[in-house]
Design a protein around this motif. Sequence first.
Motif, PDB file in Angstrom:
ATOM      1  N   TYR A  76      42.086  48.565  43.863  1.00  0.00           N
ATOM      2  CA  TYR A  76      41.179  48.289  42.866  1.00  0.00           C
ATOM      3  C   TYR A  76      39.773  48.047  43.376  1.00  0.00           C
ATOM      4  N   GLY A  77      39.674  47.846  44.659  1.00  0.00           N
ATOM      5  CA  GLY A  77      38.607  47.617  45.243  1.00  0.00           C
ATOM      6  C   GLY A  77      38.189  46.352  45.799  1.00  0.00           C
ATOM      7  N   ILE A  78      38.928  45.460  45.654  1.00  0.00           N
ATOM      8  CA  ILE A  78      38.962  43.925  46.091  1.00  0.00           C
ATOM      9  C   ILE A  78      39.399  43.877  47.398  1.00  0.00           C
ATOM     10  N   ASN A  79      38.934  43.072  48.197  1.00  0.00           N
ATOM     11  CA  ASN A  79      38.885  42.768  49.726  1.00  0.00           C
ATOM     12  C   ASN A  79      40.313  41.730  49.579  1.00  0.00           C
ATOM     13  N   TYR A  80      41.358  42.421  50.062  1.00  0.00           N
ATOM     14  CA  TYR A  80      42.784  41.395  49.844  1.00  0.00           C
ATOM     15  C   TYR A  80      43.324  40.747  51.252  1.00  0.00           C
ATOM     16  N   ILE A  81      43.480  39.552  51.253  1.00  0.00           N
ATOM     17  CA  ILE A  81      43.879  38.968  52.460  1.00  0.00           C
ATOM     18  C   ILE A  81      45.267  38.026  52.056  1.00  0.00           C
ATOM     19  N   GLU A 140      32.371  36.597  35.625  1.00  0.00           N
ATOM     20  CA  GLU A 140      31.655  36.083  37.083  1.00  0.00           C
ATOM     21  C   GLU A 140      30.659  36.984  37.201  1.00  0.00           C
ATOM     22  N   ARG A 141      30.448  38.284  36.657  1.00  0.00           N
ATOM     23  CA  ARG A 141      29.500  39.216  37.072  1.00  0.00           C
ATOM     24  C   ARG A 141      29.430  39.722  38.346  1.00  0.00           C
ATOM     25  N   VAL A 142      30.561  40.081  39.251  1.00  0.00           N
ATOM     26  CA  VAL A 142      30.578  40.456  40.260  1.00  0.00           C
ATOM     27  C   VAL A 142      31.478  41.947  40.347  1.00  0.00           C
ATOM     28  N   ASN A 143      31.176  42.719  41.527  1.00  0.00           N
ATOM     29  CA  ASN A 143      31.901  43.876  41.664  1.00  0.00           C
ATOM     30  C   ASN A 143      33.017  43.629  42.420  1.00  0.00           C
ATOM     31  N   PRO A 144      34.093  44.359  42.358  1.00  0.00           N
ATOM     32  CA  PRO A 144      35.407  44.299  43.133  1.00  0.00           C
ATOM     33  C   PRO A 144      34.915  44.385  44.476  1.00  0.00           C
ATOM     34  N   GLU A 145      34.253  45.060  44.928  1.00  0.00           N
ATOM     35  CA  GLU A 145      33.880  45.523  46.515  1.00  0.00           C
ATOM     36  C   GLU A 145      33.056  44.061  47.126  1.00  0.00           C
ATOM     37  N   GLU A 146      32.318  43.329  46.370  1.00  0.00           N
ATOM     38  CA  GLU A 146      31.945  41.944  46.702  1.00  0.00           C
ATOM     39  C   GLU A 146      32.752  40.949  46.651  1.00  0.00           C
ATOM     40  N   PHE A 198      41.730  41.444  37.052  1.00  0.00           N
ATOM     41  CA  PHE A 198      40.660  41.307  37.396  1.00  0.00           C
ATOM     42  C   PHE A 198      39.132  41.700  36.491  1.00  0.00           C
ATOM     43  N   GLU A 199      39.599  42.611  35.770  1.00  0.00           N
ATOM     44  CA  GLU A 199      38.479  43.056  34.769  1.00  0.00           C
ATOM     45  C   GLU A 199      37.952  41.862  33.888  1.00  0.00           C
ATOM     46  N   LYS A 200      38.728  41.134  33.575  1.00  0.00           N
ATOM     47  CA  LYS A 200      38.269  40.077  32.853  1.00  0.00           C
ATOM     48  C   LYS A 200      37.645  38.582  33.911  1.00  0.00           C
ATOM     49  N   VAL A 201      38.376  38.688  34.900  1.00  0.00           N
ATOM     50  CA  VAL A 201      37.370  37.703  35.782  1.00  0.00           C
ATOM     51  C   VAL A 201      36.128  38.114  36.268  1.00  0.00           C
ATOM     52  N   LEU A 202      36.115  39.292  36.882  1.00  0.00           N
ATOM     53  CA  LEU A 202      35.006  39.882  37.496  1.00  0.00           C
ATOM     54  C   LEU A 202      33.865  40.192  36.510  1.00  0.00           C
ATOM     55  N   THR A 203      34.235  40.674  35.304  1.00  0.00           N
ATOM     56  CA  THR A 203      33.177  40.622  34.450  1.00  0.00           C
ATOM     57  C   THR A 203      32.923  39.382  33.838  1.00  0.00           C
TER      58      THR A 203
END
Length: 86
Positions: free
Chosen positions: A50-55, A27-33, A20-25
């Motif tokens: 980690y703060g990611i909304n998981y479904i 794509e420039r998004v926060n885990p909460e978003e 997730f660090e690699k993907v979020l960095t």
Amino acid sequence: SYAVKFLKHDFDNTGGSLFFEKVLTKERVNPEETILVDDSEDRGNLISKYGINYIRIDEVNTLENQLKNIIKSLTFPKSNDHVGRV
């Protein structure tokens, strides 16, 4: 996971998510978003912690139903909200 060379449950020794660090960095998004919709289990709630909304989807909670729920929960500004603002 192939493109970033890590799996969702690959964490470093400090608890940081390698995937997730690699993907979020990138794509420039926060885990909460971020919303992750997946059919695998969030073992130990690591994704959610980690703060990611998981479904999680399955036979009952289908992708179609979950996407409908996500869309229903979104709020959009009314088309005339910008009128009269400076």
